[in-house]
Design a protein around this motif. Structure first.
Motif, PDB file in Angstrom:
ATOM      1  N   GLY A  46       0.934  -1.070  -0.029  1.00 50.21           N
ATOM      2  CA  GLY A  46       0.107  -0.019  -0.058  1.00 50.21           C
ATOM      3  C   GLY A  46       0.784   1.151   0.061  1.00 50.21           C
ATOM      4  N   MET A  47       1.948   1.374   0.990  1.00 52.30           N
ATOM      5  CA  MET A  47       2.726   2.296   0.832  1.00 52.30           C
ATOM      6  C   MET A  47       3.561   2.673  -0.434  1.00 52.30           C
ATOM      7  N   LYS A  48       3.976   1.556  -1.036  1.00 54.78           N
ATOM      8  CA  LYS A  48       4.519   1.680  -2.204  1.00 54.78           C
ATOM      9  C   LYS A  48       3.719   2.240  -3.493  1.00 54.78           C
ATOM     10  N   VAL A  49       2.334   1.949  -3.497  1.00 54.21           N
ATOM     11  CA  VAL A  49       1.698   2.178  -4.468  1.00 54.21           C
ATOM     12  C   VAL A  49       0.857   3.588  -4.352  1.00 54.21           C
ATOM     13  N   LYS A  50       0.665   3.955  -3.133  1.00 53.16           N
ATOM     14  CA  LYS A  50       0.002   5.127  -2.981  1.00 53.16           C
ATOM     15  C   LYS A  50       0.005   6.241  -3.930  1.00 53.16           C
ATOM     16  N   GLU A  51       0.942   6.701  -4.014  1.00 56.57           N
ATOM     17  CA  GLU A  51       1.362   8.032  -4.701  1.00 56.57           C
ATOM     18  C   GLU A  51       0.962   7.764  -6.187  1.00 56.57           C
ATOM     19  N   TYR A  52       1.286   6.736  -6.824  1.00 57.70           N
ATOM     20  CA  TYR A  52       0.601   6.440  -8.014  1.00 57.70           C
ATOM     21  C   TYR A  52      -0.764   6.695  -8.223  1.00 57.70           C
ATOM     22  N   LEU A  53      -1.578   5.822  -7.347  1.00 58.54           N
ATOM     23  CA  LEU A  53      -2.806   6.107  -7.448  1.00 58.54           C
ATOM     24  C   LEU A  53      -3.336   7.396  -7.140  1.00 58.54           C
ATOM     25  N   ASP A  54      -2.925   8.112  -6.401  1.00 59.45           N
ATOM     26  CA  ASP A  54      -3.288   9.462  -5.982  1.00 59.45           C
ATOM     27  C   ASP A  54      -3.047  10.334  -7.387  1.00 59.45           C
ATOM     28  N   ASN A  55      -2.000  10.279  -8.019  1.00 55.37           N
ATOM     29  CA  ASN A  55      -1.815  11.009  -9.227  1.00 55.37           C
ATOM     30  C   ASN A  55      -2.335  10.515 -10.525  1.00 55.37           C
ATOM     31  N   GLY A  56      -3.162   9.410 -10.360  1.00 55.86           N
ATOM     32  CA  GLY A  56      -3.653   8.739 -11.736  1.00 55.86           C
ATOM     33  C   GLY A  56      -2.740   8.123 -12.554  1.00 55.86           C
ATOM     34  N   GLU A  57      -1.531   7.728 -12.149  1.00 56.40           N
ATOM     35  CA  GLU A  57      -0.473   6.964 -12.850  1.00 56.40           C
ATOM     36  C   GLU A  57      -0.725   5.575 -12.419  1.00 56.40           C
TER      37      GLU A  57
END
Ligand code: ADP
Ligand code: ZN
Length: 214
Positions: A46-57
């Protein structure tokens, strides 16, 4: 039956996947749901992927394919499954073909739910999702009976962070660049079937079931 769902973000894949999954009694596997559950639970993934999801990447393929491989090895996948949100890139599709052929199986159909960009944008800004059961609603097209409360489980219904206007445009662009080429990929092997997305969920469902021949 092993089915892949293709279509832009917000095309209604999740909604239709749930219906197909109940009808055929096969699991609905959504990589987006898996990622969101991990983010909610603060897991290492979850911590690894959060930023991608937040940015729509897109989450990098290395992280994504492992999760799917694990999931497809579960006993409940023996009869088939419906994959929603995976594959999303050509390398992911190639990986899936390879993993499945190692299991002596393959995908039966790739179903494209076809919706125009302008409709996607209108829909996504109105989309709401249940924090508990994942049911999706739309404040315009498919509202909850009681505002903000899930019809099926009475939990809170919210707007996903990545459904904000700016992120939606980003996700659409990502879709056109990275995921749309999969339409040709599955056309080439004669696996592609198309259902045009309708305004009403039930009309889309009718087209989807017809396209799948179920
Ligand atoms: P939607 O299809 O509505 O955009 P999803 O719930 O399928 O939403 O996915 C949400 C986000 O999760 C994506 O924007 C992306 O960041 C990530 N994601 C989901 N599936 C994949 C995948 N197969 N590869 C890479 N990233 C993914
Ligand atoms: Zn609910």
């Amino acid at each position: 039956m092993k089915i892949i769902l293709l279509g832009a973000p917000g095309a209604g894949k999740g909604t239709q996947a749930k219906i197909i999954s109940e009808k055929l009694e096969i699991p609905h596997i959504s990589t987006g749901d898996i990622f969101r559950a991990n983010i909610k639970g603060n897991t290492p993934l979850g911590m690894k992927v959060k930023e991608y999801l937040d940015n729509g990447e897109l989450v990098p393929d290395e992280l994504t394919v492992e999760i799917v491989k694990d999931r497809l090895g579960n006993d409940d996948c023996a009869k088939g499954y419906i994959l929603d949100g995976f594959p999303r890139t050509i390398p992911q599709a190639e990986y899936l073909d390879k993993v499945l052929s190692e299991m002596n199986t393959s995908i039966d159909l790739a179903l494209l739910i076809d919706v125009k960009d302008e409709d996607i944008i209108t829909r996504m800004s109105g989309r709401r999702v249940c924090t508990n059961c994942g049911a999706t609603y739309n404040i315009v097209f498919n509202p909850t009976k009681v505002e903000g409360i899930c019809d099926s489980c009475n939990s809170e219904v919210i707007q996903r962070a990545d459904d904000s206007a700016e992120t939606v445009l980003n996700r659409l662009e990502t879709y056109h660049k990275q995921t749309q080429p999969l339409i040709d990929y599955y056309k080439k092997t004669n696996k592609l079937v198309v259902a045009e997305g309708a305004e009403e969920v039930k009309d889309t469902t009718e087209r989807v079931l017809k396209a799948l021949g179920i």
